[in-house]
Design an enzyme around this catalytic site. Structure first.
Site: not given
Ligand code: DGJ
Length: 698
Positions: A501, A444
């Site tokens: 997301d 991430d």
């Molecule tokens: C952002 C990501 O896009 C989510 O899917 C998740 O992994 C969160 N961060 C976790 O902090």
């Protein structure tokens, strides 16, 4: 003396020519020219007239337009000497290497001691041209801007398509008229970003998804870019791509751009999309092999939206067993397993297992997941640190930017140009991967950089390359708050993208549709989210959620404990369908259909041997007219016959009362009919996907 060079793929020709040993210009790029075309004649034919209000000769629109040659548009490079003075090179030919499908052109400016190199490679299988530029200097120079080799744009392209977006709203297509002056897209976030996907499509007037000519560009760099599309007063047009300007921290003697991917098609915008999808599958992404065979892409389960930071081993085991029963084959443990990570304000950087949550480490959970026949993946955000972490307390000087900088999600960015930072991350991740049976990393990156910095991108590429070499069996997903780092540069080092997301199926359908212009299904993650979507507040039926996820690399992200028996059965069935079809679906090309109804966002996924296809007709809104319009297929063989059938007949609504054949049985129809008339769909409410499978009759 006129110099010429020519590169051909299956369907396109790319011709360069120069006079007086100056930098060449791209004098033709488009549909394949006859082999016997005389390139010198082409050079003369390409010249433009001169009249009042112009110089006595048109300065060349070369692959790197030089201000010193009286070029008054945007120059292809902006350089400064070690003393900060602007440099205006004027390059002359020194050599070239011209072999098969590759061309390397070398130029120099003797006075300034600077060499310029332009590389081109054309791929026959994917119909893609890959190009980049390099500079070498005898003395250190500052590179403010260097464009990849510049290509002219056709005056018949009356508009350009580029992309903007936001968190939970990636890949928004923007259409802008191509007019006099410059249209520039500048991404200064230091990552590819949700905001500006680095690409441009130039459809020729009247081009649709399936018909007409289109040109497309993608810049494969994860550090932010500049794109310039310029029309000069004389009517000529140029396209430039390069790293975001002014992102170098140092003077240098060697600099190179990232690769730019160029393609042309006379089969509409889909033609270009197919070239990108193909090129990505064949030459960019590198899946770990299993006995010389690609493993089937596993169905994912990701626990983020089920538990957030509230990790509890027993609950996770229960969730894992339920996910396995639904059909999941890989379990990804998301944020919250390390340090004192009870929320997103702390612990990034402390990559030790949290013994409060996992007293016996991760092994008991991993063993359980393996018993359920799933592989195990884990979330990391290595480039970041929370000020509230042991790592930051011990090494406050490891971060990028000022001490008093604005935080992003309560975090700062580690400076990956520092070898000790990169080594620390390599050691921490190696340690984790060596002591735990981990097959997958969700990597991430949840904030923009405090200031764009190209060394950071070089640093992350080097770290990923090092890890990939040490752990070749581990797959990596590129996530940056969803789709904030998607490009061919990162995908050379990773295997999947977390596209967004947004698990809202309605939003996802649109985001997926935009991304399909570049990304095939095999790398595009799509998960079935919670019944009540956490990022939009909408509620969607499980049918809709499941079929939207089944259009890409499928996974689940809801808490399976919320599912009713009926929902679990529906999801299990759609997942079974996906698994039965995935071998060809994950190698299929996604073609966007020219739907006459703006309420229907439709795609046709066509197998690589073109023997079968599936149409996903996503009804995202209520139609203006009462009954559905026929939906036209594409890229079929006109005189061949196809058996088509409705896969999800069980979802027909009682308000669809007509007696149309596809509601009760399959149909055998010609490619011509399917492409020219189309398929009449059943009426439905919005948020319905019709899934129509087609098979060519031998
Ligand atoms: C952002 C990501 O896009 C989510 O899917 C998740 O992994 C969160 N961060 C976790 O902090």
């Amino acid at each position: 003396m006129i110099q010429t060079w020519r590169l051909d793929s299956k369907t396109q020709s790319f011709v360069l020519a120069a006079e007086h040993h100056a930098l060449p210009s791209v004098i033709y790029w488009g549909a394949l020219l006859p082999e016997s075309e005389n390139l010198e004649t082409l050079y003369h034919a390409h010249q433009q007239d001169v009249t009042g209000g112009m110089l006595d000769e048109n300065p060349a629109l070369s692959i790197c337009p030089e201000a010193r040659r009286s070029f008054t548009g945007q120059a292809g490079l902006i350089l400064y000497s070690g003393q900060g003075l602007p440099l205006f090179p004027k390059f002359s030919y020194s050599s070239d290497i011209y072999q098969n499908n590759k061309l390397s052109l070398h130029y120099r400016d003797e006075t300034l001691g600077i060499k310029y190199q332009a590389d081109f490679e054309i791929y026959d299988d994917s119909d893609m041209i890959v190009t980049m530029a390099k500079l070498t200097a005898e003395l250190p120079i500052y590179v403010h801007w260097l464009s990849v080799p510049v290509v002219p744009a056709s005056p018949s392209a009356d508009e350009m398509i580029d992309f903007s977006g936001r968190w939970c709203g990636e890949f928004q297509e923007i259409r802008t008229p191509f007019k006099m002056g410059i249209h520039s897209r500048d991404n200064r976030t230091g990552r590819t970003g949700h905001e500006h996907f680095p690409a441009l499509i130039l459809p020729i007037k009247t081009t649709t998804h399936n018909n007409g000519e289109a040109y497309a560009f993608h810049y494969g760099w994860s550090g932010g870019h500049r794109m310039i599309a310029e029309q000069l007063p004389d009517g000529r047009r140029q396209v430039q791509f390069g790293n975001a300007p002014h992102t170098e921290q140092n003077h240098t003697q060697n600099f190179q751009t990232a690769p730019c991917y160029l393609t042309y098609s006379h089969q509409g915008i889909n033609g270009c999309a197919r070239h990108f999808q193909n090129h990505l599958r064949n030459h960019i992404v590198n899946f770990p092999q299993q006995k010389n065979r690609q493993k089937p892409r596993p169905v994912f389960y990701n626990c983020w939206e089920a538990i957030y930071h509230r990790h509890d081993v027993e609950a996770l085991k229960q969730i894992a067993s339920m996910a396995a029963k639904l059909g999941a084959e890989r379990f990804v443990l998301d944020d919250g397993w390390f340090g004192k990570r009870d929320d997103d304000r702390q612990a990034l950087g402390d990559w030790q297992i949290d013994r409060r949550k996992y007293p016996d480490g991760l092994t008991p959970l991993i063993d359980h997941i393996h018993q359920e026949n799933m592989s195990f993946g884990i979330w990391l955000e290595p480039e970041m640190v929370n000020p509230e972490s042991e790592l930051y307390q011990a090494n406050p000087d490891w971060v990028l930017g000022d001490e008093t900088q604005i935080l992003g999600r309560q975090q700062k960015v580690l400076n990956l140009a520092l070898p000790k930072v990169s080594d620390f991350l390599f050691d921490s991740i190696s340690n984790l991967l060596s002591h735990n049976a981990i097959d997958y990393i969700k990597w991430d990156h949840n904030r923009v950089l405090p200031m764009a910095d190209a060394d950071q991108t070089r640093g992350i590429y080097a770290l990923l390359d090092r890890l990939r070499e040490a752990f070749p069996h581990v797959e990596i997903e590129s996530c940056a708050s969803g789709g904030g780092r998607i490009d061919f540069g990162i995908l050379q080092r990773t295997h999947r993208v977390w596209l967004s997301d947004s698990n809202d199926a309605l939003e996802r359908a649109r985001i997926q549709h935009g991304a399909a212009l570049f990304l095939p299904s095999c790398v595009t993650g799509s998960h079935v989210g919670p019944r009540h979507c956490h990022t939009s507040g909408r509620t969607h039926h499980i049918h809709f959620r499941a079929w939207i996820a089944a259009q890409r690399h499928m996974g689940f992200e809801m808490d399976p404990r919320e599912l009713t028996d009926e929902e679990a059965t529906i999801l299990t069935n759609v997942t079974k369908w996906w698994k039965a079809e995935r071998d060809w679906l994950m190698n299929a090309d996604i073609l966007r259909l020219d739907s006459d109804d703006s309420a229907v966002l439709a795609e046709q996924h066509l197998s690589d041997d073109e023997q079968q296809f599936v149409v996903f007709a996503n009804k995202i809104d209520t139609s203006a007219q009462i009954a559905p319009f026929p939906l036209k297929c594409c890229a079929l063989q006109a005189d061949a016959f196809y058996d088509i059938d409705l896969v999800n007949r069980d979802e027909l609504h009682h308000l669809s009362r007509g007696n149309i054949r596809i509601k009760t049985e399959g149909l055998r129809l010609s490619g011509q009919y399917l492409m020219r008339y189309g398929i009449n769909l059943a009426w439905s409410f919005p948020s319905q996907v019709w899934v129509i499978k087609g098979k060519k009759i031998a």
